[in-house]
Design a protein around this motif. Structure first.
Motif, PDB file in Angstrom:
ATOM      1  N   TYR A 202      52.049  21.189 -24.579  1.00  0.00           N
ATOM      2  CA  TYR A 202      52.112  21.077 -23.124  1.00  0.00           C
ATOM      3  C   TYR A 202      53.301  20.245 -22.688  1.00  0.00           C
ATOM      4  CZ  TYR A 202      47.455  23.092 -22.831  1.00  0.00           C
ATOM      5  OH  TYR A 202      46.388  23.947 -22.918  1.00  0.00           O
TER       6      TYR A 202
ATOM      7  N   THR B  27      38.818  20.792 -17.278  1.00  0.00           N
ATOM      8  CA  THR B  27      39.234  19.444 -17.649  1.00  0.00           C
ATOM      9  C   THR B  27      38.381  18.407 -16.914  1.00  0.00           C
ATOM     10  OG1 THR B  27      40.976  19.658 -15.973  1.00  0.00           O
ATOM     11  CG2 THR B  27      41.595  20.004 -18.277  1.00  0.00           C
TER      12      THR B  27
ATOM     13  N   VAL C 253      45.592  16.970 -20.395  1.00  0.00           N
ATOM     14  CA  VAL C 253      45.881  18.007 -19.396  1.00  0.00           C
ATOM     15  C   VAL C 253      45.061  17.691 -18.146  1.00  0.00           C
ATOM     16  CG1 VAL C 253      45.776  20.463 -18.855  1.00  0.00           C
ATOM     17  CG2 VAL C 253      46.338  19.712 -21.185  1.00  0.00           C
TER      18      VAL C 253
ATOM     19  N   VAL D 288      43.692  29.401 -21.661  1.00  0.00           N
ATOM     20  CA  VAL D 288      43.788  28.274 -20.738  1.00  0.00           C
ATOM     21  C   VAL D 288      44.677  28.619 -19.546  1.00  0.00           C
ATOM     22  CG1 VAL D 288      44.509  25.865 -20.480  1.00  0.00           C
ATOM     23  CG2 VAL D 288      43.434  26.627 -22.616  1.00  0.00           C
ATOM     24  N   THR D 289      44.187  28.306 -18.351  1.00  0.00           N
ATOM     25  CA  THR D 289      44.980  28.400 -17.130  1.00  0.00           C
ATOM     26  C   THR D 289      45.202  26.994 -16.598  1.00  0.00           C
ATOM     27  OG1 THR D 289      44.073  30.566 -16.551  1.00  0.00           O
ATOM     28  CG2 THR D 289      45.097  29.297 -14.779  1.00  0.00           C
ATOM     29  N   VAL D 290      46.456  26.586 -16.474  1.00  0.00           N
ATOM     30  CA  VAL D 290      46.783  25.266 -15.932  1.00  0.00           C
ATOM     31  C   VAL D 290      46.996  25.398 -14.429  1.00  0.00           C
ATOM     32  CG1 VAL D 290      48.414  23.343 -15.991  1.00  0.00           C
ATOM     33  CG2 VAL D 290      47.819  24.539 -18.108  1.00  0.00           C
ATOM     34  N   HIS D 291      46.374  24.511 -13.669  1.00  0.00           N
ATOM     35  CA  HIS D 291      46.444  24.557 -12.204  1.00  0.00           C
ATOM     36  C   HIS D 291      47.306  23.410 -11.675  1.00  0.00           C
ATOM     37  CE1 HIS D 291      43.100  27.471 -12.186  1.00  0.00           C
ATOM     38  NE2 HIS D 291      42.562  26.709 -13.123  1.00  0.00           N
TER      39      HIS D 291
ATOM     40  N   GLU E 242      52.511  21.967 -17.570  1.00  0.00           N
ATOM     41  CA  GLU E 242      52.555  23.399 -17.874  1.00  0.00           C
ATOM     42  C   GLU E 242      52.335  23.601 -19.359  1.00  0.00           C
ATOM     43  OE1 GLU E 242      55.436  26.031 -16.301  1.00  0.00           O
ATOM     44  OE2 GLU E 242      55.770  24.858 -14.461  1.00  0.00           O
ATOM     45  N   ARG E 243      51.678  24.681 -19.689  1.00  0.00           N
ATOM     46  CA  ARG E 243      51.457  25.041 -21.082  1.00  0.00           C
ATOM     47  C   ARG E 243      52.713  25.688 -21.647  1.00  0.00           C
ATOM     48  NH1 ARG E 243      47.139  29.483 -23.176  1.00  0.00           N
ATOM     49  NH2 ARG E 243      46.465  28.489 -25.125  1.00  0.00           N
TER      50      ARG E 243
ATOM     51  N   ALA F 242      42.905  22.138 -15.565  1.00  0.00           N
ATOM     52  CA  ALA F 242      42.965  23.422 -16.267  1.00  0.00           C
ATOM     53  C   ALA F 242      41.558  23.959 -16.461  1.00  0.00           C
ATOM     54  CB  ALA F 242      43.655  23.269 -17.623  1.00  0.00           C
TER      55      ALA F 242
ATOM     56  N   LEU G 187      42.738  19.493 -23.591  1.00  0.00           N
ATOM     57  CA  LEU G 187      41.990  19.504 -22.331  1.00  0.00           C
ATOM     58  C   LEU G 187      41.168  18.232 -22.160  1.00  0.00           C
ATOM     59  CD1 LEU G 187      40.725  23.205 -22.122  1.00  0.00           C
ATOM     60  CD2 LEU G 187      42.826  22.199 -21.230  1.00  0.00           C
TER      61      LEU G 187
END
Length: 319
Positions: A210, A91, A70, A164-167, A199-200, A73, A66
């Motif tokens: 990632y 992040t 990344v 973790v949420t990736v946006h 994307e994770r 996220a 992060l």
């Protein structure tokens, strides 16, 4: 001799932080200068660079990801003492703020910020303390002085992983249906234009891996928890057998050091969807685990030593 021994003992008390850099040692930034003549000069004589700031935390790999690569996220912070307000790790925040409290009262702490000390863990600890008591609408530009020493390890549950949420963009900066204005709107536009699809990799036993689409090619970037020399030896074993890739049309590209750990990188076939890499990463992880289990008991062969030297030549250090 007595003076030398005393000098070596100096600074090794119980308060010493693992990974601290002595002023006379080479600077971790890789400049080749002594620390006191490079980054040490800007932080002052009492400060040091902590080369492994997240050591001891189960979430170390995700924290490095992060912080370093990344783009967008968030992750709720599992604090040791959870008060009335939850804090979310992010992040990047608007204008690269260290922390903020949105108008809806939700608090965020940023990872990708300009640090004012040699210890990112301390900067984050201070920002979290600030976020717990700040008012809605308040913004912390740089990590605040908490008045007492506090590190991330002091406030974060040591054995907790990050969810973790990736946006796909930075719309989460703005609560509800609010419209961004002024500098926030400009910062949001610039951030969305610069974002790389990420994307994770989700697979059992795989963390801090990632998929990233860099435009001309796609990559897997995987923060590994093992000590550098042990990991290099295991990777050399696989490389010598032609087993260090992720399958057809992939290749091991190299790795970078970040905050005390290695981050291997693989070039990928861009035509495959991000989710299709979960199984290849899982399979490679199993091969790595098997190789790691033999490193301490079986010396490297001549071919494996040559492979290790080649792997070492493809490393880059990030502070």
């Amino acid at each position: 001799m007595a003076k030398r021994a005393a000098a070596k003992r100096k600074g090794r008390g119980s308060d010493a932080v693992e990974g601290a850099v002595n002023a006379r040692q080479p600077c971790p930034c890789g400049s080749g200068k002594r620390y006191k003549s490079c980054h040490g000069s800007s932080y002052g004589p009492a400060d040091v660079i902590i080369t492994r700031p997240f050591d001891g935390l189960a979430a170390e790999g995700e924290l490095i990801a992060l912080r370093e690569f990344v783009p967008s996220a968030t992750a709720p912070l599992p604090l040791k003492e959870q008060g009335e307000r939850a804090v979310t790790l992010a992040t990047v925040l608007p204008m690269a703020a260290a922390a903020l409290v949105r108008s809806d009262g939700e608090a965020f702490v940023g990872m990708q910020v300009q640090t004012r000390s040699g210890d990112i863990s301390s900067d984050l600890g201070r920002s979290i303390r600030w976020a717990l008591t700040a008012k809605p609408g308040d913004v912390l530009t740089v990590a605040a002085d908490a008045g007492e020493a506090v590190r991330l390890q002091d406030v974060l549950a040591a054995d907790a992983q990050l969810d973790v949420t990736v946006h796909g963009d930075f719309s989460w900066w703005i609560p509800g249906d609010d419209e961004p204005t002024g500098e926030v709107a400009m910062s949001l536009q610039r951030a969305n234009e610069a974002i790389m699809p990420t994307e994770r990799v989700t697979a059992d036993g795989v963390t801090a891996a990632y998929w990233v689409d860099a435009g001309d090619k796609a990559h897997i970037r995987w923060v590994r928890p093992e000590p550098e020399e042990k990991l290099l030896a295991a990777m050399a074993r696989l490389s010598a057998r032609g087993e260090l890739d992720l399958g057809e049309n992939t290749r091991y590209a190299g790795c970078f050091r970040a905050h005390g750990l290695l981050v291997p990188v693989w070039d990928l076939d861009r035509e495959m969807h991000a989710k299709e890499w979960a199984q290849p990463v899982l399979d490679l992880g199993k091969r790595l685990d098997a190789a790691l289990s033999t490193v301490d008991s079986e010396p490297l062969t001549e071919a494996e030593r040559r492979s290790r030297d080649g792997l070492r030549g493809r490393q880059v250090t990030l502070r």
